[in-house]
Write a protein that holds these residues in place. Structure first.
Motif, short mmCIF file in Angstrom:
data_model
loop_
_atom_site.label_atom_id
_atom_site.label_comp_id
_atom_site.label_asym_id
_atom_site.label_seq_id
_atom_site.Cartn_x
_atom_site.Cartn_y
_atom_site.Cartn_z
N ARG A 75 99.77 -27.59 86.79
CA ARG A 75 98.50 -27.03 86.87
C ARG A 75 98.34 -26.86 88.53
N VAL A 76 98.64 -27.93 89.36
CA VAL A 76 98.66 -27.67 90.77
C VAL A 76 99.75 -27.85 91.48
N LYS A 77 100.21 -27.34 92.71
CA LYS A 77 101.27 -27.53 93.41
C LYS A 77 100.91 -27.97 94.77
N PRO A 78 101.66 -29.03 95.54
CA PRO A 78 101.50 -29.51 96.96
C PRO A 78 102.05 -28.62 97.68
N LEU A 79 101.13 -28.56 98.84
CA LEU A 79 101.95 -27.60 100.02
C LEU A 79 102.35 -28.43 101.17
N ALA A 80 101.70 -29.40 101.53
CA ALA A 80 102.12 -30.35 102.66
C ALA A 80 101.38 -31.75 102.64
N VAL A 81 102.12 -32.59 103.20
CA VAL A 81 101.70 -34.19 103.42
C VAL A 81 101.28 -34.45 104.75
N ALA A 82 100.08 -34.92 105.02
CA ALA A 82 99.63 -35.39 106.15
C ALA A 82 100.34 -36.79 106.51
N GLY A 83 100.34 -37.08 107.78
CA GLY A 83 100.96 -38.21 108.35
C GLY A 83 102.20 -38.10 109.24
N ALA A 87 98.53 -24.14 90.87
CA ALA A 87 100.00 -23.70 90.67
C ALA A 87 100.53 -22.29 90.91
N ASP A 88 99.70 -21.54 90.35
CA ASP A 88 100.12 -19.88 90.55
C ASP A 88 99.42 -19.30 91.81
N ALA A 89 99.16 -20.21 92.99
CA ALA A 89 98.55 -19.53 94.03
C ALA A 89 99.82 -18.59 94.80
N PRO A 90 99.29 -17.58 95.46
CA PRO A 90 100.50 -16.45 95.69
C PRO A 90 101.30 -16.99 96.87
N PHE A 91 101.51 -18.21 97.31
CA PHE A 91 101.99 -18.83 98.41
C PHE A 91 102.64 -19.87 98.13
N ASP A 92 103.64 -20.73 98.96
CA ASP A 92 104.27 -21.81 98.79
C ASP A 92 104.25 -22.97 99.98
N ASP A 93 103.75 -22.27 101.15
CA ASP A 93 103.69 -23.09 102.50
C ASP A 93 102.23 -23.02 103.03
N LEU A 94 102.24 -23.73 104.14
CA LEU A 94 101.08 -23.69 104.80
C LEU A 94 100.66 -22.36 105.51
N ARG A 95 101.72 -21.74 106.14
CA ARG A 95 101.53 -20.44 106.80
C ARG A 95 101.35 -19.39 105.94
N GLY A 96 101.72 -19.38 104.42
CA GLY A 96 101.45 -18.37 103.54
C GLY A 96 100.02 -18.64 103.14
N MET A 97 99.44 -19.95 102.89
CA MET A 97 98.09 -20.19 102.71
C MET A 97 97.01 -19.65 103.69
N GLY A 98 97.58 -19.61 105.10
CA GLY A 98 96.69 -19.40 106.23
C GLY A 98 96.53 -17.76 105.99
N VAL A 99 97.60 -16.94 105.88
CA VAL A 99 97.59 -15.68 105.56
C VAL A 99 96.69 -15.32 104.35
N TRP A 100 96.93 -15.91 103.31
CA TRP A 100 95.83 -15.72 102.10
C TRP A 100 94.49 -16.15 102.31
N VAL A 101 94.23 -17.08 102.92
CA VAL A 101 92.75 -17.49 103.27
C VAL A 101 92.27 -16.20 104.26
N LEU A 142 97.62 -31.92 100.73
CA LEU A 142 96.99 -30.49 100.45
C LEU A 142 97.54 -29.85 99.19
N ALA A 143 96.48 -29.62 98.19
CA ALA A 143 97.10 -29.04 96.90
C ALA A 143 96.16 -27.60 96.80
N VAL A 144 97.10 -26.84 95.92
CA VAL A 144 96.39 -25.77 95.57
C VAL A 144 96.94 -25.45 94.17
N THR A 189 105.92 -32.40 105.79
CA THR A 189 104.71 -32.88 106.44
C THR A 189 104.42 -31.70 107.03
N PHE A 190 102.97 -31.68 107.61
CA PHE A 190 102.43 -30.45 108.50
C PHE A 190 103.26 -30.40 109.55
N GLY A 191 103.77 -31.55 110.12
CA GLY A 191 104.55 -31.35 111.54
C GLY A 191 105.83 -30.36 111.21
#
Length: 324
Positions: A218-226, A133-147, A129-131, A238-240
């Motif tokens: 230009r983009v940054k990865p947040l987590a890998v599925a699997g 690069a300058d998105a104001p979060f660096d992990d999944l929980r931060g993305m959830g709050v942002w959304v 999962l990628a967003v 990973t997400f886990g």
């Protein structure tokens, strides 16, 4: 007269049988086509071209890669399902063709389980999962709050309706909260470009496709599925590991043939694939592309399909996703 014609037909058939058997024994005697139901230049296309180069050397005939993207692998897969079962047309695709599409689509133009027979499980892979690069979060929980604070649904891209990325995106709502709208693309590369330029919020992509955009900042990865981290991006959690459950299914790439293809040709191709992906140089390239080589027998691939298909079918049922 009729008896004479019948006798000649029987003789001709009997004479033809040794020639057919001999042609099969000499397989291949002309170029082989591998249909890839994805865009040229994408991760799966790049993987298959590495394999095709090795198969060309091993089999002594040109192995051609023929990209036929469209409709979540349906376009290219149907071409192979309708092809002559003579050992000169094969399919290399992701698990979506067999594990996702039959449950997702109201109607399919062919039956993958009956019209495409297993050759080999080639590799296990991951998607990330990628967003921007300058998105104001660096992990999944931060993305959830942002959304949740966006005031609108977050847009996320995948390589098509019904793809694994599409289904994983549907799962994000229940896992993280907030609202998400799917935007299907013809491949993950254009989706990554739109994330980089800010016209798309989030996207699923292969490590191979994402690496150039990540390297360019230009983009940054947040987590890998699997179930495990990607060998090509070992620092990406990973997400886990980020305590987000449900994203641990392996995605896989496999080879298939039209139903009716002779069993000994299937076996010879499987053995050739195994030999090629076991070569250190090829295995290293696969790792760089986020793939772990397998090289199973047809029976082993059939067992994987039997085990994984009900799991994906239940995910699709829970999501409520259907495509006309």
């Amino acid at each position: 007269m009729k008896r004479e014609i019948g006798r000649r037909a029987l003789v001709a058939g009997a004479l033809a049988m040794p020639f057919a058997a001999r042609a099969e024994a000499n397989w291949p005697t002309r170029p082989i086509r591998i249909v890839v139901p994805f865009n040229p230049g994408g991760a799966i296309d790049a993987l298959v071209r590495v394999i095709a180069e090795g198969l060309t050397q091993r089999l002594g005939q040109q192995v051609l890669v023929d990209p036929k993207p469209g409709a979540n692998t349906i376009v290219g897969s149907e071409i192979v399902a309708r092809a002559a079962p003579d050992g000169y047309t094969f399919l290399i695709t992701t698990n979506s063709t067999h594990t996702n599409n039959p449950s997702l689509y109201v109607r399919l133009p062919f039956d993958p389980a009956k019209e495409l027979i297993p050759v080999s499980l080639i590799s296990l892979g991951t998607i990330l999962l990628a967003v921007k690069a300058d998105a104001p979060f660096d992990d999944l929980r931060g993305m959830g709050v942002w959304v949740k604070g966006l005031g609108r649904p977050a847009t996320y891209g995948s390589w098509g309706i019904g793809s694994s990325g599409h289904l994983y995106g549907l799962m994000l709502e229940s896992a993280l909260g907030g609202k998400y709208n799917h935007v299907p693309y013809r491949g993950d590369v254009p989706a990554l470009q739109d994330v980089a330029n800010g016209t798309l919020d989030i996207t699923w992509a292969s490590p191979t496709s994402a690496k150039p955009q990540i390297a360019a900042g230009r983009v940054k990865p947040l987590a890998v599925a699997g179930a495990k981290r990607s060998a090509s991006m070992p620092d990406l959690k990973t997400f886990g590991e980020q305590l987000v459950a449900g994203f641990d299914l392996n995605l896989f790439v496999a080879a298939y043939a039209p139903a009716g293809t002779p069993a000994d040709i299937i076996d010879r191709l499987q053995q050739a694939i195994k030999a090629v992906i076991d070569l250190p140089a090829v295995a290293d390239k696969m790792v760089a592309q986020g793939q772990t080589s397998v090289g199973s027998t047809p029976k082993e691939l059939a067992d994987v399909l039997a085990r994984e298909t009900p799991i994906w079918a239940e995910l699709i049922r829970q999501s409520g996703a259907k495509v006309e």
